[in-house]
Write a protein that holds these residues in place. Structure first.
Motif, PDB file in Angstrom:
ATOM      1  N   UNK A 206       0.810  -1.206   0.000  1.00  0.00           N
ATOM      2  CA  UNK A 206       0.000   0.000   0.000  1.00  0.00           C
ATOM      3  C   UNK A 206       0.845   1.259   0.000  1.00  0.00           C
ATOM      4  N   UNK A 207       0.223   2.365  -0.341  1.00  0.00           N
ATOM      5  CA  UNK A 207       0.952   3.624  -0.469  1.00  0.00           C
ATOM      6  C   UNK A 207       1.565   4.063   0.856  1.00  0.00           C
ATOM      7  N   UNK A 208       0.971   3.679   1.988  1.00  0.00           N
ATOM      8  CA  UNK A 208       1.533   3.979   3.310  1.00  0.00           C
ATOM      9  C   UNK A 208       1.978   2.697   4.007  1.00  0.00           C
ATOM     10  N   UNK A 209       2.432   1.728   3.221  1.00  0.00           N
ATOM     11  CA  UNK A 209       2.953   0.452   3.735  1.00  0.00           C
ATOM     12  C   UNK A 209       1.898  -0.351   4.498  1.00  0.00           C
ATOM     13  N   UNK A 210       0.623  -0.047   4.251  1.00  0.00           N
ATOM     14  CA  UNK A 210      -0.435  -0.772   4.923  1.00  0.00           C
ATOM     15  C   UNK A 210      -0.724  -0.294   6.325  1.00  0.00           C
ATOM     16  N   UNK A 211      -0.120   0.821   6.741  1.00  0.00           N
ATOM     17  CA  UNK A 211      -0.259   1.295   8.116  1.00  0.00           C
ATOM     18  C   UNK A 211      -1.198   2.484   8.256  1.00  0.00           C
ATOM     19  N   UNK A 213      -4.237   3.094   6.108  1.00  0.00           N
ATOM     20  CA  UNK A 213      -5.637   2.823   5.830  1.00  0.00           C
ATOM     21  C   UNK A 213      -6.292   3.918   5.030  1.00  0.00           C
ATOM     22  N   UNK A 214      -7.609   3.949   5.075  1.00  0.00           N
ATOM     23  CA  UNK A 214      -8.392   4.829   4.209  1.00  0.00           C
ATOM     24  C   UNK A 214      -8.098   6.305   4.428  1.00  0.00           C
ATOM     25  N   UNK A 215      -7.862   6.712   5.668  1.00  0.00           N
ATOM     26  CA  UNK A 215      -7.784   8.143   5.968  1.00  0.00           C
ATOM     27  C   UNK A 215      -6.377   8.723   5.935  1.00  0.00           C
ATOM     28  N   UNK A 216      -5.369   7.901   5.744  1.00  0.00           N
ATOM     29  CA  UNK A 216      -3.998   8.406   5.839  1.00  0.00           C
ATOM     30  C   UNK A 216      -3.163   7.899   4.670  1.00  0.00           C
ATOM     31  N   UNK A 217      -3.280   8.588   3.561  1.00  0.00           N
ATOM     32  CA  UNK A 217      -2.511   8.265   2.359  1.00  0.00           C
ATOM     33  C   UNK A 217      -1.728   9.503   1.941  1.00  0.00           C
ATOM     34  N   UNK A 218      -0.506   9.288   1.457  1.00  0.00           N
ATOM     35  CA  UNK A 218       0.373  10.409   1.160  1.00  0.00           C
ATOM     36  C   UNK A 218       1.144  10.145  -0.134  1.00  0.00           C
ATOM     37  N   UNK A 224      -2.034  14.076   2.544  1.00  0.00           N
ATOM     38  CA  UNK A 224      -3.140  13.323   3.125  1.00  0.00           C
ATOM     39  C   UNK A 224      -4.459  14.027   2.904  1.00  0.00           C
ATOM     40  N   UNK A 225      -5.417  13.267   3.196  1.00  0.00           N
ATOM     41  CA  UNK A 225      -5.751  12.194   4.075  1.00  0.00           C
ATOM     42  C   UNK A 225      -5.496  12.504   5.540  1.00  0.00           C
ATOM     43  N   UNK A 226      -6.426  13.258   6.231  1.00  0.00           N
ATOM     44  CA  UNK A 226      -6.282  13.515   7.652  1.00  0.00           C
ATOM     45  C   UNK A 226      -7.568  13.145   8.375  1.00  0.00           C
ATOM     46  N   UNK A 227      -7.418  12.408   9.473  1.00  0.00           N
ATOM     47  CA  UNK A 227      -8.584  11.869  10.164  1.00  0.00           C
ATOM     48  C   UNK A 227      -9.266  12.830  11.122  1.00  0.00           C
TER      49      UNK A 227
END
Length: 452
Positions: A206-211, A213-218, A224-227
């Motif tokens: 995944x784009x954030x190494x799988x860590x 999830x839906x709300x935190x992509x960079x 981001x993607x901020x929760x």
């Protein structure tokens, strides 16, 4: 009329060897123009070969629109030969000008133009972008219902014109930060679909190494993607301050929803941005509902583009990709000219509920959603514009749709087969440099163990 269309379509099917099912006169004319043939007694085998549709080219995640369109059949011109005349790129209108909806203005003497130029290549690219986001989100819906995607998941289908239009108007070196409904912007900022879906399923590819999830992509120039609701707005102003400090002529697009628009930190950010004349485009994606509450019930004033008070504002049709593109160009030019920030309100709509845990029909009717789909869908609107102005063909869009579905299916296979990140990497990437001795009770040389 329908029986006559059926008779002509069947005859055309027998002549060309292609399945033709025209439902209207315009579709029949398109079929006739694409498959008119001049026959002679020679070379029947060659003619049969020529009638076969060309194979679509392989499609990469960031393929250009031209690569998604199959090559047209070459014309054969030889004595005694059979000639099949197919539509070539030269048959299409290369560029057209469209009337777009006038924007509402606040503290501005002039606004974005009322006409927008669109080239054939741009139109196909916008269609590809929006359709890819739509198919990706529908696949995420399916994976969530299968419990392959867990946790929070906020889908973007219906709002595709916002992401595609903004990206078409800014430079790759410009900056963008948004809230948790971020899948569309992650894609337009350059992240492949397979990395987005793999992030949703928690895989190491995944784009954030799988860590995250839906709300935190960079991604590069995408923060981001901020929760936390509204928290990205002051961060965006900080990015704009860095642009001003470095003097690089870049802008920061800072997005938030109508639900976050009433937060105090947003008005504090307006104040600082106006004082320092920061190159920041504040964009409120007004999709009519903050979670399950309509804007009319949540805000004393729903004129979000006027909320900046002393900051100029524009209200834009967020379902029209051309409208969004022209308004964002106008806003970016405003910022780059040193005039300070500007507020944009994009009036858009989400087809899904607030998140996957929200069915989305307890506070609005299914008829309301269907009406928006039938009258204002951003993808259908662009497609009809191009077809009505002879900028593309029905078959061309069908081939693009098939290629997009195939790419999303391949991305799904990757997202469900790629391994999860190993447990001993759980505390990695917390700090940019070397980790401290203790991270929540562990140390960097100890192996974490699963107790599940």
């Amino acid at each position: 009329m329908k029986s006559m269309l059926a008779i002509i379509s069947n005859a055309l099917c027998r002549i060309t060897g292609k399945n033709v099912g025209a439902q209207t006169v315009s579709e029949l004319l398109i079929d006739l123009s694409e498959y008119v043939s001049l026959t002679s007694s020679a070379a029947p085998a060659l003619a049969q070969t020529q009638r076969q549709p060309p194979k679509p080219p392989p499609v990469s995640t960031r393929a250009s629109a031209a690569q998604l369109v199959s090559a047209q059949t070459d014309q054969l011109d030889r004595p005694g030969g059979r000639v099949v005349v197919a539509r070539s790129f030269a048959d299409f209108t290369p560029q057209a000008t469209f009337d777009i909806k006038k924007c509402d203005l606040h503290n501005l003497e002039e606004g974005p133009p009322l006409k927008a130029e669109l080239t054939r290549e741009q139109g196909l690219q916008y269609y590809q972008t929006m359709q890819m986001v739509r198919r990706m989100e529908l696949k995420a819906d399916q994976l969530y219902k299968q419990k392959i995607i867990r946790g929070f998941c906020h889908l973007y289908d219906g709002q595709e014109a916002c992401a595609a239009g903004i990206e078409a108007a800014i430079n790759p070196s410009d900056h963008l930060i948004t809230a948790y409904r971020a899948h569309g912007y992650t894609y337009t900022r350059g992240v492949p679909v397979k990395e987005i879906l793999a992030e949703l399923t928690g895989r190491k590819g995944g784009v954030a190494k799988g860590k995250g999830g839906s709300m935190h992509m960079y991604a590069p120039h995408f923060y981001g993607g901020n929760g936390i609701v509204g928290a990205q707005v002051p961060l965006g102003a900080g990015i704009a301050l860095a642009c001003q400090y470095q003097g690089n002529n870049q802008v920061c697009v800072t997005l938030y929803g109508d639900g976050a628009a009433n937060q105090g930190q947003i008005f504090e950010t307006y104040n600082m941005a106006a004082l320092w004349k920061l190159p920041c485009i504040f964009i409120c994606e007004n999709n009519k509902y903050g979670m399950g509450t309509s804007v009319e019930r949540a805000a004393a004033s729903t004129d979000y583009y006027k909320r900046g008070d002393y900051i100029p504002g524009i209200r834009v049709d967020g379902m029209d990709v051309l409208c969004v593109r022209e308004a964002t160009k106008f806003a970016a030019d405003h910022c780059r000219a040193g005039k300070g920030p500007i507020v944009m309100e994009l009036q858009t709509y989400r087809y899904h509920g607030h998140s996957m845990s929200d069915p989305g029909v307890s506070y609005r009717t299914r008829e309301e959603i269907q009406e928006v789909r039938s009258k204002s869908d951003p993808i259908s609107m662009l497609k009809e514009r191009m077809l009505n102005n002879n900028m593309a063909s029905v078959e061309e869009f069908k081939k693009m749709d098939i290629a997009i579905r195939k790419e999303v299916d391949e991305a799904t296979l990757f997202a469900t087969s790629d391994p999860e990140p190993p447990l001993d990497e759980l505390c990695n990437h917390i700090f940019s440099n070397s980790p401290p001795l203790e991270v929540r009770g562990t140390n960097p040389w100890s192996k974490l163990k699963s107790v599940s």
